[in-house]
Scaffold this active site. Structure first.
Site, PDB file in Angstrom:
ATOM      1  N   ASP A 127       1.518   5.255  -4.953  1.00 56.16           N
ATOM      2  CA  ASP A 127       0.655   6.428  -4.836  1.00 56.16           C
ATOM      3  C   ASP A 127       1.214   7.613  -5.624  1.00 56.16           C
ATOM      4  O   ASP A 127       2.129   8.302  -5.177  1.00 56.16           O
ATOM      5  CB  ASP A 127       0.521   6.791  -3.347  1.00 56.16           C
ATOM      6  CG  ASP A 127      -0.539   7.851  -3.125  1.00 56.16           C
ATOM      7  OD1 ASP A 127      -1.040   8.402  -4.128  1.00 56.16           O
ATOM      8  OD2 ASP A 127      -0.868   8.130  -1.960  1.00 56.16           O
ATOM      9  N   ASP A 180       0.828  -1.212   0.000  1.00 53.49           N
ATOM     10  CA  ASP A 180       0.000   0.000   0.000  1.00 53.49           C
ATOM     11  C   ASP A 180       0.869   1.272   0.000  1.00 53.49           C
ATOM     12  O   ASP A 180       1.927   1.316   0.643  1.00 53.49           O
ATOM     13  CB  ASP A 180      -0.871  -0.030   1.269  1.00 53.49           C
ATOM     14  CG  ASP A 180      -2.073   0.875   1.162  1.00 53.49           C
ATOM     15  OD1 ASP A 180      -2.506   1.151   0.025  1.00 53.49           O
ATOM     16  OD2 ASP A 180      -2.589   1.304   2.209  1.00 53.49           O
ATOM     17  N   HIS A 181       0.393   2.280  -0.705  1.00 53.34           N
ATOM     18  CA  HIS A 181       1.062   3.597  -0.718  1.00 53.34           C
ATOM     19  C   HIS A 181       2.561   3.514  -0.987  1.00 53.34           C
ATOM     20  O   HIS A 181       3.372   4.125  -0.265  1.00 53.34           O
ATOM     21  CB  HIS A 181       0.829   4.346   0.611  1.00 53.34           C
ATOM     22  CG  HIS A 181      -0.579   4.843   0.765  1.00 53.34           C
ATOM     23  ND1 HIS A 181      -1.070   5.891   0.044  1.00 53.34           N
ATOM     24  CD2 HIS A 181      -1.605   4.398   1.537  1.00 53.34           C
ATOM     25  CE1 HIS A 181      -2.340   6.098   0.379  1.00 53.34           C
ATOM     26  NE2 HIS A 181      -2.690   5.198   1.269  1.00 53.34           N
ATOM     27  N   GLY A 191     -10.772   4.447   5.530  1.00 53.57           N
ATOM     28  CA  GLY A 191     -11.993   3.685   5.838  1.00 53.57           C
ATOM     29  C   GLY A 191     -12.416   3.738   7.290  1.00 53.57           C
ATOM     30  O   GLY A 191     -13.384   3.086   7.673  1.00 53.57           O
ATOM     31  N   THR A 192     -11.749   4.541   8.098  1.00 53.53           N
ATOM     32  CA  THR A 192     -12.109   4.630   9.524  1.00 53.53           C
ATOM     33  C   THR A 192     -13.133   5.735   9.749  1.00 53.53           C
ATOM     34  O   THR A 192     -13.052   6.795   9.118  1.00 53.53           O
ATOM     35  CB  THR A 192     -10.837   4.959  10.358  1.00 53.53           C
ATOM     36  OG1 THR A 192      -9.954   3.845  10.278  1.00 53.53           O
ATOM     37  CG2 THR A 192     -11.174   5.230  11.824  1.00 53.53           C
ATOM     38  N   GLU A 219      -4.761   5.552  -7.956  1.00 55.32           N
ATOM     39  CA  GLU A 219      -5.584   6.515  -7.206  1.00 55.32           C
ATOM     40  C   GLU A 219      -5.630   7.831  -7.952  1.00 55.32           C
ATOM     41  O   GLU A 219      -4.609   8.319  -8.439  1.00 55.32           O
ATOM     42  CB  GLU A 219      -5.014   6.730  -5.800  1.00 55.32           C
ATOM     43  CG  GLU A 219      -5.844   7.731  -4.993  1.00 55.32           C
ATOM     44  CD  GLU A 219      -5.357   7.876  -3.554  1.00 55.32           C
ATOM     45  OE1 GLU A 219      -5.181   6.835  -2.892  1.00 55.32           O
ATOM     46  OE2 GLU A 219      -5.146   9.017  -3.117  1.00 55.32           O
ATOM     47  N   HIS A 261     -10.005   4.722   0.434  1.00 56.50           N
ATOM     48  CA  HIS A 261      -8.960   4.922   1.449  1.00 56.50           C
ATOM     49  C   HIS A 261      -9.576   5.759   2.571  1.00 56.50           C
ATOM     50  O   HIS A 261     -10.528   6.494   2.342  1.00 56.50           O
ATOM     51  CB  HIS A 261      -7.777   5.686   0.856  1.00 56.50           C
ATOM     52  CG  HIS A 261      -6.894   4.828   0.008  1.00 56.50           C
ATOM     53  ND1 HIS A 261      -5.593   4.555   0.331  1.00 56.50           N
ATOM     54  CD2 HIS A 261      -7.138   4.166  -1.141  1.00 56.50           C
ATOM     55  CE1 HIS A 261      -5.061   3.764  -0.589  1.00 56.50           C
ATOM     56  NE2 HIS A 261      -5.985   3.524  -1.509  1.00 56.50           N
TER      57      HIS A 261
HETATM   58  P1  13P Z   1      -7.597   4.992   7.860  1.00 58.45           P
HETATM   59  O1  13P Z   1      -6.286   5.112   8.595  1.00 58.45           O
HETATM   60  O2  13P Z   1      -8.361   6.251   7.863  1.00 58.45           O
HETATM   61  O3  13P Z   1      -8.373   3.822   8.354  1.00 58.45           O
HETATM   62  O4  13P Z   1      -7.220   4.717   6.323  1.00 58.45           O
HETATM   63  C1  13P Z   1      -6.329   3.697   6.002  1.00 58.45           C
HETATM   64  C2  13P Z   1      -5.945   3.764   4.571  1.00 58.45           C
HETATM   65  O5  13P Z   1      -6.607   4.350   3.750  1.00 58.45           O
HETATM   66  C3  13P Z   1      -4.723   3.032   4.166  1.00 58.45           C
HETATM   67  O6  13P Z   1      -4.457   3.138   2.811  1.00 58.45           O
END
Ligand code: 13P
Length: 410
Positions: free
Chosen positions: A104, A82-83, A211-212, A134, A209
């Site tokens: 990214d 990721d990223h 998702g919290t 993205e 992204h």
């Molecule tokens: P959060 O930290 O907001 O859950 O997002 C995680 C994320 O998007 C990782 O790529």
């Protein structure tokens, strides 16, 4: 071996209206907790490793544990990088065992984002690896409050999204529709109309992204408009930190191992909550039957060289190992000499690929061609080469479809 092709996994989620959680792994407790939750909820899961977190753990040490956890899991698992920061990050992720890559480039302008992402797609698709792109800017930092990293949110444009996917060939698109990385400040306002239009234009799995911190209804509306992968870290970081702080205040502080176990349980219960909310719970068996198992492959070369002395052969062996192991998608090269003098073949290279897709292309790699033409072909005798792919010994236990084109694919 429930390590599965992530394209097939997300295609299934997209077609059946649920989202798979991509949970960030930052420690063994997180890894354990995430897989434990997936097995309890019988859910497919993505183990995600963000380059921005590599100061917290050693990626090279963590990956064997992540792969081992994926391979012994009873539910379908994919491993996502990721990223990533650049093309070299993609090579690192692929060579260490990730089967999906995201570099990214969203901070770059549209043309540069396309150019850089296309390089990742060209590299990864030759290795059979899925690529996420993205478009638009999702501000914030995972695990941090929005007030510390305000940033400017730039929404994904529908027309640009279509051109971007056509020109890059990414498998999944992360869209900016109002979420941010890290803790939210105030109530997030999501642009469902924009998401709906992107989904209609692209007809492919979309990624969120940040998702919290959304409401149940917000998650459901994202998923019903094409979101098939939700990235999550801050919620897990929050429950783990809360657990540590509570233990630190407690008069009955447990020992270190007990504390770590509680972190695993806290992470697991949050992951399970997300899986039930996002609809991936209970889908594992179905996904296993629809996804191709992730199979690695090996290329075995056995040969003799009798016209050169030992030092010259050692030089060729060392150079061969260096050249072969530098080809993207080659995970490991074993160079060996026969133990017995009477052996039919005296030298070998065993080349381990990230995926069987690479077997076709690696012998055409310019470095491979240059090495064989300059150093190898004129001196080698009695060479045999064989390509092998992994046998899925767990096939009878987990009925994974061994098909070139599973029927979830269009
Ligand atoms: P959060 O930290 O907001 O859950 O997002 C995680 C994320 O998007 C990782 O790529």
């Amino acid at each position: 071996m429930p390590l599965v092709n992530m394209k097939h996994m997300l295609q299934h989620a997209y077609q059946h209206g649920y989202a798979v959680g991509a949970f960030e792994v930052v420690s063994i407790e997180f890894l354990d907790g995430i897989v434990m939750a997936a097995e309890k909820a019988r859910a497919p899961v993505i183990l995600s490793l963000a380059e921005s977190h590599f100061d917290y753990f050693d990626f090279n040490l963590m990956m064997p544990a992540v792969e081992a956890a994926a391979e012994r899991a009873e539910v379908p698992v994919a491993i996502h990088f990721d990223h990533g920061r650049c093309l070299d990050s993609a090579v690192k992720g692929i060579n260490k065992g990730c089967n999906s890559i995201f570099v990214d480039n969203s901070h770059l302008d549209f043309v540069m984002n396309i150019r850089k992402t296309k390089q990742v797609v060209d590299l990864a698709s030759a290795c059979g690896i899925a690529v996420e792109g993205e478009l638009g800017c999702i501000p914030g930092v995972e695990g941090e409050g929005a007030e510390h990293y305000p940033g400017e949110l730039a929404y994904t444009s529908v027309a640009e999204a279509k051109a971007y996917v056509e020109r890059t060939g990414v498998d999944f698109l992360a869209v900016s529709v109002g979420t941010i990385h890290g803790g939210m400040k105030g109530k997030p306002k999501l642009d469902y109309q924009r998401l709906k239009q992107i989904n209609e234009a692209l007809n492919m799995p979309l990624v969120v992204h940040g998702g919290t911190g959304l409401s149940d209804d917000q998650y459901h509306r994202l998923i019903s408009n094409g979101v098939a992968k939700i990235n999550c870290y801050t919620a897990l970081s929050d429950v783990a930190s809360k657990q540590i702080k509570e233990h630190a205040k407690s008069v009955n502080i447990k020992n270190f191992a007990g504390l770590m176990n509680d972190i695993k349980r806290a992470v697991s219960s949050e992951v399970e909550r997300c899986m039930r909310l996002w609809g991936s719970a209970g889908r594992a068996a179905e996904v296993l039957t629809r996804c191709a198992a992730w199979g690695s492959a090996e290329h075995l070369i056995m040969f003799n060289i009798s016209s050169l002395d030992k030092t010259a052969v050692d030089t060729i062996m060392a150079e061969g190992e260096h050249v072969l192991s530098s080809i993207p998608g080659v995970r490991e090269v074993f160079s060996g000499k026969a133990i017995k003098e009477a052996a039919k073949y005296h030298y070998t290279w065993r080349v381990r690929f990230c995926h069987s897709a690479l077997v076709a292309s690696y012998q055409e790699h310019p470095d491979y061609v240059a090495f064989t033409n300059k150093l190898f072909r004129s001196v080698v005798e009695d060479k045999i080469t064989i390509n092998f792919q992994t046998v899925d010994s767990a096939h009878s236990k987990y009925p994974i479809a061994h098909v070139a084109h599973p029927h979830v694919m269009p």
